[in-house]
Design a protein around this motif. Structure first.
Motif, PDB file in Angstrom:
ATOM      1  N   UNK A  30       0.831  -1.207   0.000  1.00 18.03           N
ATOM      2  CA  UNK A  30       0.000   0.000   0.000  1.00 18.03           C
ATOM      3  C   UNK A  30       0.868   1.261   0.000  1.00 18.03           C
ATOM      4  N   UNK A  31       2.059   1.149   0.555  1.00 15.84           N
ATOM      5  CA  UNK A  31       2.977   2.289   0.597  1.00 15.84           C
ATOM      6  C   UNK A  31       3.839   2.404  -0.664  1.00 15.84           C
ATOM      7  N   UNK A  32       3.658   1.467  -1.605  1.00 17.00           N
ATOM      8  CA  UNK A  32       4.416   1.477  -2.860  1.00 17.00           C
ATOM      9  C   UNK A  32       3.523   1.921  -4.009  1.00 17.00           C
ATOM     10  N   UNK A  33       4.058   2.788  -4.850  1.00 21.52           N
ATOM     11  CA  UNK A  33       3.351   3.141  -6.075  1.00 21.52           C
ATOM     12  C   UNK A  33       3.267   1.895  -6.953  1.00 21.52           C
ATOM     13  N   UNK A  34       2.260   1.796  -7.804  1.00 20.75           N
ATOM     14  CA  UNK A  34       2.101   0.592  -8.644  1.00 20.75           C
ATOM     15  C   UNK A  34       3.336   0.247  -9.476  1.00 20.75           C
ATOM     16  N   UNK A  35       4.117   1.229  -9.870  1.00 21.45           N
ATOM     17  CA  UNK A  35       5.298   0.980 -10.700  1.00 21.45           C
ATOM     18  C   UNK A  35       6.595   0.999  -9.893  1.00 21.45           C
ATOM     19  N   UNK A  36       6.503   0.856  -8.596  1.00 21.72           N
ATOM     20  CA  UNK A  36       7.687   0.907  -7.727  1.00 21.72           C
ATOM     21  C   UNK A  36       8.716  -0.147  -8.143  1.00 21.72           C
ATOM     22  N   UNK A  37       9.972   0.243  -8.091  1.00 23.88           N
ATOM     23  CA  UNK A  37      11.087  -0.659  -8.376  1.00 23.88           C
ATOM     24  C   UNK A  37      11.887  -0.822  -7.090  1.00 23.88           C
ATOM     25  N   UNK A  38      12.171  -2.083  -6.753  1.00 25.70           N
ATOM     26  CA  UNK A  38      12.918  -2.420  -5.542  1.00 25.70           C
ATOM     27  C   UNK A  38      14.281  -2.940  -5.974  1.00 25.70           C
ATOM     28  N   UNK A  49      16.563  -6.451  -9.772  1.00 25.67           N
ATOM     29  CA  UNK A  49      15.512  -5.464  -9.563  1.00 25.67           C
ATOM     30  C   UNK A  49      14.190  -6.209  -9.508  1.00 25.67           C
ATOM     31  N   UNK A  50      13.275  -5.723  -8.671  1.00 28.38           N
ATOM     32  CA  UNK A  50      11.977  -6.390  -8.512  1.00 28.38           C
ATOM     33  C   UNK A  50      10.851  -5.375  -8.616  1.00 28.38           C
ATOM     34  N   UNK A  56       7.076  -8.720  -3.144  1.00 30.18           N
ATOM     35  CA  UNK A  56       6.198  -9.385  -2.173  1.00 30.18           C
ATOM     36  C   UNK A  56       6.520 -10.878  -2.101  1.00 30.18           C
ATOM     37  N   UNK A  57       6.689 -11.524  -3.239  1.00 29.76           N
ATOM     38  CA  UNK A  57       7.017 -12.952  -3.272  1.00 29.76           C
ATOM     39  C   UNK A  57       8.346 -13.211  -2.569  1.00 29.76           C
ATOM     40  N   UNK A  58       9.337 -12.365  -2.831  1.00 27.03           N
ATOM     41  CA  UNK A  58      10.639 -12.479  -2.177  1.00 27.03           C
ATOM     42  C   UNK A  58      10.487 -12.352  -0.662  1.00 27.03           C
ATOM     43  N   UNK A  59       9.731 -11.366  -0.210  1.00 21.78           N
ATOM     44  CA  UNK A  59       9.579 -11.145   1.230  1.00 21.78           C
ATOM     45  C   UNK A  59       8.797 -12.252   1.918  1.00 21.78           C
ATOM     46  N   UNK A 108      14.874   5.895  -0.386  1.00 25.32           N
ATOM     47  CA  UNK A 108      13.489   5.828  -0.852  1.00 25.32           C
ATOM     48  C   UNK A 108      13.172   7.079  -1.659  1.00 25.32           C
ATOM     49  N   UNK A 109      12.785   6.879  -2.892  1.00 20.87           N
ATOM     50  CA  UNK A 109      12.297   7.982  -3.721  1.00 20.87           C
ATOM     51  C   UNK A 109      10.778   7.894  -3.700  1.00 20.87           C
ATOM     52  N   UNK A 110      10.122   9.023  -3.528  1.00 21.68           N
ATOM     53  CA  UNK A 110       8.675   9.014  -3.305  1.00 21.68           C
ATOM     54  C   UNK A 110       7.906   9.807  -4.356  1.00 21.68           C
ATOM     55  N   UNK A 111       6.605   9.616  -4.310  1.00 22.09           N
ATOM     56  CA  UNK A 111       5.695  10.354  -5.189  1.00 22.09           C
ATOM     57  C   UNK A 111       5.723  11.841  -4.824  1.00 22.09           C
ATOM     58  N   UNK A 112       5.142  12.657  -5.674  1.00 20.44           N
ATOM     59  CA  UNK A 112       5.120  14.109  -5.452  1.00 20.44           C
ATOM     60  C   UNK A 112       4.523  14.499  -4.101  1.00 20.44           C
ATOM     61  N   UNK A 113       3.502  13.753  -3.652  1.00 21.95           N
ATOM     62  CA  UNK A 113       2.881  14.073  -2.363  1.00 21.95           C
ATOM     63  C   UNK A 113       3.595  13.409  -1.181  1.00 21.95           C
ATOM     64  N   UNK A 114       4.610  12.566  -1.485  1.00 25.97           N
ATOM     65  CA  UNK A 114       5.388  11.934  -0.426  1.00 25.97           C
ATOM     66  C   UNK A 114       4.698  10.780   0.275  1.00 25.97           C
ATOM     67  N   UNK A 115       3.623  10.265  -0.300  1.00 25.72           N
ATOM     68  CA  UNK A 115       2.842   9.229   0.383  1.00 25.72           C
ATOM     69  C   UNK A 115       3.120   7.810  -0.092  1.00 25.72           C
ATOM     70  N   UNK A 116       3.846   7.662  -1.210  1.00 27.71           N
ATOM     71  CA  UNK A 116       4.166   6.334  -1.714  1.00 27.71           C
ATOM     72  C   UNK A 116       5.605   6.296  -2.228  1.00 27.71           C
ATOM     73  N   UNK A 117       6.181   5.107  -2.143  1.00 26.23           N
ATOM     74  CA  UNK A 117       7.540   4.871  -2.609  1.00 26.23           C
ATOM     75  C   UNK A 117       7.496   4.505  -4.089  1.00 26.23           C
ATOM     76  N   UNK A 118       8.312   5.168  -4.892  1.00 28.97           N
ATOM     77  CA  UNK A 118       8.394   4.833  -6.315  1.00 28.97           C
ATOM     78  C   UNK A 118       9.680   4.070  -6.627  1.00 28.97           C
ATOM     79  N   UNK A 119      10.667   4.192  -5.736  1.00 25.40           N
ATOM     80  CA  UNK A 119      11.909   3.451  -5.918  1.00 25.40           C
ATOM     81  C   UNK A 119      12.553   3.231  -4.556  1.00 25.40           C
TER      82      UNK A 119
END
Length: 147
Positions: A30-38, A49-50, A56-59, A108-119
């Motif tokens: 929920x804290x990750x943007x849909x296109x988040x790269x780990x 890269x995941x 999620x599968x890794x974790x 952690x790189x985040x969305x413009x509003x700072x509410x989700x992680x994008x990378x």
């Protein structure tokens, strides 16, 4: 009053780490943007890269191995212009293979509003990680031979 962007970025970073400590995959995602790269490094760790599903599968597999896990933020740097938070983290865990301790720098790189992680980029002490993987390999072999 809503938090400043700096406070929001820091709040999201803390929530993200807390979700990992609590093994809450639903909250992590929920804290990750849909296109988040780990990502994880350095390259000696050889971690691919995941995307969110792969992460999620890794974790799920990591959470099965570890009985306890606690990552503690020892320092944080917030850049509200680039929407990045750098965390210095000490991690400790227990598992059948033994104790695990390591240090991370998590960017952690985040969305413009700072509410989700994008990378997410985890830079881990690779020597400790390699030693831990060796302990895990020895333990796995011993368990296999007992079957």
């Amino acid at each position: 009053m809503s938090p400043s962007l700096r406070d929001q970025l820091l709040q999201t970073a803390h929530a993200y780490l807390d979700a990992h400590n609590n093994r809450d995959l639903e909250k992590i995602l929920a804290l990750c943007a849909p296109t988040c790269v780990h990502r994880a490094g350095p390259p000696t760790v050889k971690s691919p890269d995941r995307n969110n599903d792969e992460y999620a599968t890794f974790n799920v597999e990591v959470f099965k191995i570890l009985h306890t896990y606690l990552a503690t933020i020892t320092d944080a740097v917030v850049d509200d212009v680039s929407k990045k938070v750098a965390l210095s983290v000490d991690a400790k865990a227990t598992a059948d293979a033994g104790e695990y301790e390591n240090e991370y720098v998590i960017l952690l790189k985040m969305t413009e509003d700072g509410k989700q992680v994008v990378e997410q980029y985890d830079f881990v002490d690779s020597q400790r990680m390699i030693e831990w993987m060796g302990k895990l390999g020895v333990w796995s072999k011993e368990m296999w031979e007992k079957k």
